[in-house]
Design an enzyme around this catalytic site. Structure first.
Site, PDB file in Angstrom:
ATOM      1  N   ASN A  35       0.884  -1.166   0.000  1.00 30.74           N
ATOM      2  CA  ASN A  35       0.000   0.000   0.000  1.00 30.74           C
ATOM      3  C   ASN A  35       0.922   1.216   0.000  1.00 30.74           C
ATOM      4  O   ASN A  35       1.465   1.600   1.031  1.00 30.74           O
ATOM      5  CB  ASN A  35      -0.893  -0.022   1.238  1.00 30.74           C
ATOM      6  CG  ASN A  35      -1.899   1.117   1.235  1.00 30.74           C
ATOM      7  OD1 ASN A  35      -1.834   2.021   0.401  1.00 30.74           O
ATOM      8  ND2 ASN A  35      -2.809   1.085   2.180  1.00 30.74           N
ATOM      9  N   ARG A  55      -2.766  -2.083  -3.352  1.00 30.04           N
ATOM     10  CA  ARG A  55      -4.004  -1.362  -3.134  1.00 30.04           C
ATOM     11  C   ARG A  55      -3.939  -0.084  -3.970  1.00 30.04           C
ATOM     12  O   ARG A  55      -2.951   0.637  -3.940  1.00 30.04           O
ATOM     13  CB  ARG A  55      -4.143  -0.986  -1.673  1.00 30.04           C
ATOM     14  CG  ARG A  55      -5.320  -0.080  -1.446  1.00 30.04           C
ATOM     15  CD  ARG A  55      -5.280   0.557  -0.091  1.00 30.04           C
ATOM     16  NE  ARG A  55      -6.438   1.431   0.021  1.00 30.04           N
ATOM     17  CZ  ARG A  55      -6.388   2.617   0.608  1.00 30.04           C
ATOM     18  NH1 ARG A  55      -5.270   3.060   1.115  1.00 30.04           N
ATOM     19  NH2 ARG A  55      -7.467   3.361   0.687  1.00 30.04           N
ATOM     20  N   HIS A  64     -13.649   2.484   0.079  1.00 27.98           N
ATOM     21  CA  HIS A  64     -13.658   1.357   1.028  1.00 27.98           C
ATOM     22  C   HIS A  64     -14.267   0.106   0.398  1.00 27.98           C
ATOM     23  O   HIS A  64     -14.738  -0.779   1.118  1.00 27.98           O
ATOM     24  CB  HIS A  64     -14.489   1.676   2.297  1.00 27.98           C
ATOM     25  CG  HIS A  64     -13.974   2.808   3.103  1.00 27.98           C
ATOM     26  ND1 HIS A  64     -14.803   3.743   3.679  1.00 27.98           N
ATOM     27  CD2 HIS A  64     -12.724   3.180   3.436  1.00 27.98           C
ATOM     28  CE1 HIS A  64     -14.083   4.639   4.332  1.00 27.98           C
ATOM     29  NE2 HIS A  64     -12.810   4.311   4.195  1.00 27.98           N
ATOM     30  N   ARG A 117     -13.572  14.958   8.775  1.00 25.57           N
ATOM     31  CA  ARG A 117     -14.269  15.323   7.537  1.00 25.57           C
ATOM     32  C   ARG A 117     -15.741  15.614   7.823  1.00 25.57           C
ATOM     33  O   ARG A 117     -16.362  14.933   8.643  1.00 25.57           O
ATOM     34  CB  ARG A 117     -14.179  14.183   6.521  1.00 25.57           C
ATOM     35  CG  ARG A 117     -12.838  14.136   5.811  1.00 25.57           C
ATOM     36  CD  ARG A 117     -12.773  12.941   4.878  1.00 25.57           C
ATOM     37  NE  ARG A 117     -11.708  12.056   5.284  1.00 25.57           N
ATOM     38  CZ  ARG A 117     -11.546  10.817   4.816  1.00 25.57           C
ATOM     39  NH1 ARG A 117     -12.398  10.309   3.951  1.00 25.57           N
ATOM     40  NH2 ARG A 117     -10.536  10.099   5.213  1.00 25.57           N
ATOM     41  N   GLU A 135      -8.729  -5.766   4.720  1.00 26.21           N
ATOM     42  CA  GLU A 135      -8.570  -5.413   3.316  1.00 26.21           C
ATOM     43  C   GLU A 135      -7.355  -6.090   2.685  1.00 26.21           C
ATOM     44  O   GLU A 135      -7.386  -6.509   1.539  1.00 26.21           O
ATOM     45  CB  GLU A 135      -8.474  -3.886   3.177  1.00 26.21           C
ATOM     46  CG  GLU A 135      -9.801  -3.212   3.506  1.00 26.21           C
ATOM     47  CD  GLU A 135      -9.679  -1.719   3.745  1.00 26.21           C
ATOM     48  OE1 GLU A 135      -9.867  -0.958   2.797  1.00 26.21           O
ATOM     49  OE2 GLU A 135      -9.396  -1.322   4.896  1.00 26.21           O
TER      50      GLU A 135
END
Lengths: 408, 291
Positions: A7, A91, A180, A241, A385
Site C-alpha cells: 500500500n 491497493r 472502502h 471530515r 482489506e
C-alpha cells in the site's frame, strides 16, 4: 504461494507478506519518510522481534528494495531469496469507471491508472510509484491491482449520478464512485458465511466506520449505493471530515472568510467532523470518554455522529425496500459498543433488536450482536482489506499461471 | 539533478515566505542570517504565519510541526554546502548582493544553482563577481509567496541553458508555480508594469480627477484586481514602489518612469503603507485595513 501486499503512499509504504497455503501473514512492516535522508523502516517477521532501522531512502524503488532486503535478511527475514515472492498485490484508491474488479498489471492497465491521476491526485500517483518500484526490483513477478472503488461499480446510474449538468459527467467524469470497496466486499461476504446464508438473497447495509467512514447498501451481494461520492468527503460525519453539507456553504464561506480553494478544502477535510464539533478530538474513544465525564461538546459530536449514521442506514433500508443484515466494521464499528448500541436503539422500528450483553463482548472474529428475536441480524465483522487483496492476487495470478501452463 | 535541500539567505518578509513555501512543498530548508537575533525573529514570524493559517483552516497543528521541522537556521554560508539551490533574499542593495554572491560562490560547489530574488537589480552585474556566472539566475517571487503562484525566472547575460532548465522544472514540478522566462531588463515584466500602473493612478489623483477610494474601487471592481492601485502600493511598501520607479527612471531615462511627487512626499514623511500602519489608508497590526 508467497504474496507481497503493498500500500504505497506519497512518502510511505506499508507491506504484508502472505503465505497463501494457510492465508497467514508471515511478515509485515512500514517504510516512512520516503524521500528524506532519515527514512524509518519498521519490520516484524513471524518468530522474530520487531526491528526499526533508519537510513536514507530517497524513492519508492529504494523503499521496495529495502523491504525485500528485510524480508530476505539473514537474521530478521522470513524468506530465503526474493525469488520466493510469487506475486505482488497493490491497493489502488481510484479505479474510475474502467476498473470494475481487480486486474493483472499490464501496460494498458498502467496507462489507465495514470489517466485517473486527476481524480485521485494524492493517491494514484503514489500507487503508481509502488508498481514501478516493484517492476524494477522484481521484473518477472506478476502484479495485481485491487481498487477501492471497484466494488461500487455495480451502482446503477440513478445512484451514481449527481443531479447537476450532465456535461460535467461527460467532460470530467464527475459522478459518485464510493470508496472502502475492498472492505465492504470483504465484510459482506464474511457476514453471509457467518450466517450460513447465500449472499444472493440478502439486503445488507455495511457500515465501515473508522478514520474515514462510509455505508454501503448491498443487495444480492452487489453494491447498489454507498455514502462516499466522487471523493471520500461525501456522506457520513467523520473524524475530521464534514460528510454531507449544503454545497452552497462552500462559496458562501469562501466569500465571507476570504478563503482560497485549498483553504476551504482543508477546512472540510481536516478541520471538520467530530474534531470541529467536540473542539478537542477526532478520535471516537476520546470523544466517548469526554462525553462520559460530562463534556457537552463531546456529547453533541457523538449525538451528531450517531444521528447521521442512523439516517444513512434508514435511507439504505428504504433504497432496497428492506434490510436483513446490518454489519459494523473498522476501528469504531469493531470496537465501540456504545456507538453500535446508540445507532441500533435509534432504528428499532426497522426490526432491529440489539443484545446488550453480546454487544459488549470484544473479539477478533465475526459475531452477532442482535437478539434471537431481532428481524434484522446485526453483526460485527472485523475487516481485513489486505487479506482480500492477497486473495484476489492469488486468484488472478493463479488463473494466469494455469493459462500459461495450459498453452504450453 | 533533483533539488531536495534549498538554502535561503536573508529572513526578511520575502525570505520568510520563500522558506515557509519551500518547507510546505516538502523540501529541507537552511536559512542563513547575519545575526542570531534576526534569525530568531524571522523563525518566530514564520511560526506566527503558520498559526494564522491554522486559524484559516489551511493547516493542522501536525502539518505546522512538520513544516517547521524542515526549516533550520545557520549563521554561515558554509552550512549551505550540501544544498542544491541557494536563494538570496536580502534587501535590494546592489553592493551588498555582490558581496554576498562573492562569498557564497566560494562556499558552494560549482553545480549548485545560485538564485537572487531581486525585483529590479541587474542580475548580470550580480553574477559578474562570481567564478561561475553560468549558475547564477534570478527567481523573482511575488508577495505573498505562499499564495501567488508566479515566479519570474530571470536570465542574466551568462546564465546557462542548463541552469535555466533546472530552475524552470524546479518551479513547475516541485513548488508548483508558473515560471515565466524573462531576459534581464530593469523591472522585468511584473515590477515594470505594476509600478507604472500605480504611478499613473497617482497622477490621476494629483490632477484631482477622482478620490483615492474611488480610483481603487474603479480598478478593483471594474477590472477584478484584488486590490486597487493605492492599497496595492500600501501593501508593497511605498518606499519599495518609489525605489523601483527611481531605478527604472535612471536606467531607461524616460519620463514616464519619473515617480509622482505625492509618492515622494509620503515616503519622506515615513508613511510607508501597511508596515508603518499608514499609507494611503490605515492598517492594524495584522495588516487588515481599518480606513
Amino acid at each position: 504461494m508467497i504474496i507481497l501486499i503493498l500500500n504505497a503512499g506519497s512518502s510511505s509504504l506499508k507491506y504484508q507478506l502472505y503465505n497463501m497455503q494457510n492465508e497467514e501473514v508471515i511478515a509485515k512492516g512500514l517504510v516512512e519518510r520516503i524521500g528524506m535522508d532519515s527514512s524509518i523502516i519498521t519490520h516484524k517477521a513471524k518468530g522474530h522481534s520487531e526491528i526499526r532501522d533508519v537510513s536514507e531512502i530517497l524513492d519508492h524503488v529504494t523503499a521496495v528494495k529495502r523491504v525485500i532486503d528485510m524480508l530476505t535478511h539473514r537474521e530478521f527475514g522470513i524468506i530465503k531469496s526474493m525469488n520466493a515472492i510469487d506475486a505482488v498485490g497493490h491497493r489502488v484508491v481510484h479505479g474510475g469507471e474502467v476498473f470494475k474488479e481487480s486486474v493483472l498489471v499490464t501496460q494498458e492497465v498502467k496507462l489507465e491508472i495514470r489517466q485517473l491521476f486527476d481524480l485521485a491526485p494524492l493517491h494514484n500517483p503514489a500507487h503508481m510509484m509502488g508498481i514501478v518500484a516493484v517492476e524494477s526490483n522484481l521484473p518477472d513477478v506478476p502484479q495485481v491491482v485491487v481498487f477501492d472503488t471497484a466494488f461500487h461499480q455495480t451502482m446503477p446510474s440513478k445512484a451514481y449520478l449527481y443531479p447537476i449538468p450532465t456535461v460535467l459527467y461527460r467532460r470530467h467524469k464527475i459522478r459518485r464512485y464510493g470508496f472502502h470497496g475492498t472492505s465492504h466486499a470483504y465484510v459482506s461476504t464474511h457476514a453471509a458465511d457467518y450466517l450460513n446464508k447465500p449472499l444472493e438473497q440478502m439486503k445488507m447495509v455495511t457500515c465501515h466506520i473508522g478514520n474515514g467512514a462510509s455505508c454501503a447498501a448491498i443487495r444480492d451481494g452487489k453494491s447498489v449505493d454507498t455514502s462516499m461520492g466522487m471523493t471520500p468527503l461525501e456522506g457520513l460525519m467523520m473524524g475530521t471530515r464534514s460528510g454531507d453539507i449544503d454545497p452552497a456553504i462552500v462559496p458562501y464561506v469562501m466569500n465571507k472568510e476570504e478563503l482560497t480553494l485549498s483553504e476551504v478544502n482543508s477546512m472540510l477535510n481536516k478541520h471538520s467532523g467530530m474534531l470541529a464539533i467536540s473542539g478537542t478530538s477526532s478520535d471516537m474513544r476520546e470523544i466517548t470518554e469526554a462525553m462520559q465525564e460530562g463534556d457537552k461538546n463531546a456529547q453533541l459530536a457523538f449525538d451528531m455522529y450517531v444521528y447521521r449514521l442512523k439516517k444513512y442506514i434508514g435511507s439504505y433500508a428504504a433504497a432496497m425496500n428492506g434490510i436483513d443484515v446490518l454489519v459494523f466494521t473498522a476501528g469504531i464499528g469493531e470496537n465501540s459498543a456504545i456507538v453500535r448500541e446508540a445507532v441500533c436503539n435509534g432504528i428499532s422500528f426497522l426490526g432491529i433488536e440489539i443484545d446488550a450483553m453480546a454487544n459488549q463482548i470484544r473479539s477478533s472474529g465475526p459475531r452477532e450482536i442482535s437478539t434471537a428475536n431481532s428481524k434484522v441480524k446485526v453483526l460485527v465483522v472485523p475487516t481485513n482489506e489486505e487479506l482480500l487483496i492477497a486473495r484476489d492476487t492469488y486468484r488472478i495470478v493463479g488463473k494466469d499461471k494455469e493459462a500459461v501452463s495450459a498453452s504450453e | 539533478m533533483k533539488i531536495k535541500k534549498v538554502g535561503v539567505i536573508g529572513i526578511g518578509t520575502m525570505g520568510q515566505g520563500i522558506a515557509e513555501m519551500l518547507a510546505a512543498c516538502g523540501l529541507d530548508v537552511i536559512i542563513v542570517e547575519r545575526t542570531t537575533e534576526r534569525l530568531a525573529y524571522g523563525l518566530k514570524m514564520i511560526e506566527l504565519n503558520l498559526d494564522k493559517q491554522i486559524e484559516k483552516w489551511a493547516l493542522t497543528h501536525a502539518e505546522k510541526k512538520l513544516i517547521l521541522s524542515r526549516i533550520q537556521g545557520a549563521d554561515h554560508y558554509f552550512s549551505l554546502a550540501d544544498c542544491e539551490l541557494v536563494i538570496e533574499s536580502i534587501s535590494e542593495d546592489l553592493e551588498e548582493k555582490k558581496a554576498l554572491f562573492r562569498e557564497v560562490d566560494r562556499c558552494c560547489g560549482p553545480e549548485v544553482i545560485l538564485a537572487s530574488n531581486t525585483s529590479a537589480l541587474s542580475l548580470t552585474e550580480i553574477a559578474s563577481v562570481t567564478q561561475h556566472p553560468e549558475r547564477v539566475i534570478g527567481m523573482h517571487f511575488i508577495y505573498p509567496v505562499l499564495k501567488i503562484d508566479l515566479v519570474e525566472i530571470i536570465r542574466g547575460l551568462k546564465t546557462s541553458e542548463e541552469t535555466f532548465i533546472i530552475t524552470k522544472s524546479f518551479i513547475d514540478d516541485i513548488i508548483h508555480k508558473k515560471g515565466i522566462m524573462v531576459y534581464e531588463s530593469p523591472g522585468y515584466v511584473t515590477t515594470r508594469l505594476i509600478t507604472l500602473f500605480i504611478n499613473e493612478a497617482l497622477h490621476v489623483l494629483e490632477e484631482g480627477v477622482a478620490s483615492v477610494e474611488d480610483i481603487d474601487d474603479a480598478m478593483r471592481i471594474g477590472y477584478s484586481f484584488q486590490y486597487g492601485p493605492f492599497e496595492m502600493a500600501d501593501r508593497f511598501g511605498l518606499d519599495s514602489v518609489l525605489a523601483a520607479l527611481e531605478n527604472m527612471f535612471r536606467d531607461y531615462g524616460e519620463l514616464k518612469y519619473r515617480p509622482s511627487i505625492v509618492l515622494k512626499k509620503l515616503v519622506r514623511a515615513g508613511q510607508l503603507g501597511v508596515k508603518t500602519g499608514e499609507g494611503f489608508f490605515k492598517y492594524d497590526e495584522e495588516g487588515d485595513r481599518i480606513s
